[in-house]
Scaffold this motif. Structure first.
Motif, PDB file in Angstrom:
ATOM      1  N   VAL A   1       0.859  -1.176   0.000  1.00 25.89           N
ATOM      2  CA  VAL A   1       0.000   0.000   0.000  1.00 25.89           C
ATOM      3  C   VAL A   1       0.902   1.236   0.000  1.00 25.89           C
ATOM      4  O   VAL A   1       1.911   1.275   0.702  1.00 25.89           O
TER       5      VAL A   1
ATOM      6  N   ASN B   1      -5.811  -4.854  -6.220  1.00 22.61           N
ATOM      7  CA  ASN B   1      -5.360  -3.517  -6.607  1.00 22.61           C
ATOM      8  C   ASN B   1      -6.475  -2.479  -6.420  1.00 22.61           C
ATOM      9  O   ASN B   1      -7.647  -2.778  -6.643  1.00 22.61           O
TER      10      ASN B   1
ATOM     11  N   PHE C   1      -2.936   0.447  -3.873  1.00 23.54           N
ATOM     12  CA  PHE C   1      -2.701  -0.883  -3.323  1.00 23.54           C
ATOM     13  C   PHE C   1      -2.422  -1.841  -4.461  1.00 23.54           C
ATOM     14  O   PHE C   1      -3.168  -1.889  -5.438  1.00 23.54           O
TER      15      PHE C   1
END
Length: 171
Positions: free
Chosen positions: A85, A137, A94
């Protein structure tokens, strides 16, 4: 006559047993289907995640990086996250995976948190950053006016069920 009444009573008892078994099995199947739906629905309606290239491009402006890990106190087989992150003034990115679930939110906290109890206790001092709609993500805009120096931890929280998913100390 007594034999006929006995057989009718026996049939009645058997019918009640069958009815109870059917009611129990149907209610169990319905409950199991409902639970599976709660788990599967977010996966089915999730938008496609941003590509690695897109996330990496936005992450270039990050001031801090940290790692979400699976082995936190309140993380378990259904509530976890792992990956990198990155936290910046404008975006949180992320690269990794989160356990699927409904209504995930991203928070900043002034203290490291790894349990539901700690989250609830510190919630008044936290800042909601935004909704997490993907499980692989993400890129989330930081709301204007958020001062990163007031926080050191980023947290993924399931709002609907009050479940801790993961956290990482970035500062």
């Amino acid at each position: 006559m007594a034999v006929i009444i006995d057989r009718r009573m026996h049939r009645g008892i058997m019918n009640i047993r069958i009815l109870l078994i059917l009611v129990f099995t149907h209610l169990s199947a319905g409950a199991l289907g409902f639970a599976a739906g709660i788990y599967a629905l977010p996966i089915l309606i999730a938008p496609p995640p941003p590509s690695q290239v897109d996330v990496e491009a936005v992450a270039l402006d990050a001031r801090y990086t940290a790692q979400f890990k699976r082995d936190l106190k309140d993380s378990d087989a259904l509530h976890w996250g792992e990956g990198k992150v990155s936290v910046g003034e404008k975006y949180v990115t992320f690269m990794g995976n989160l356990a699927p679930g409904p209504d995930y939110k991203l928070y900043f906290s002034p203290q490291f948190v790894e349990t539901e109890a700690d989250f609830e206790q510190l919630r008044p001092s936290m800042q909601l950053i935004g909704n997490i709609d993907t499980f692989k993500n993400f890129v989330i805009a930081v709301p204007p006016g958020v001062n990163l120096t007031q926080f050191n931890t980023v947290i993924v929280w399931c709002e609907t069920f009050g479940q801790f998913i993961t956290s990482a100390k970035f500062r």
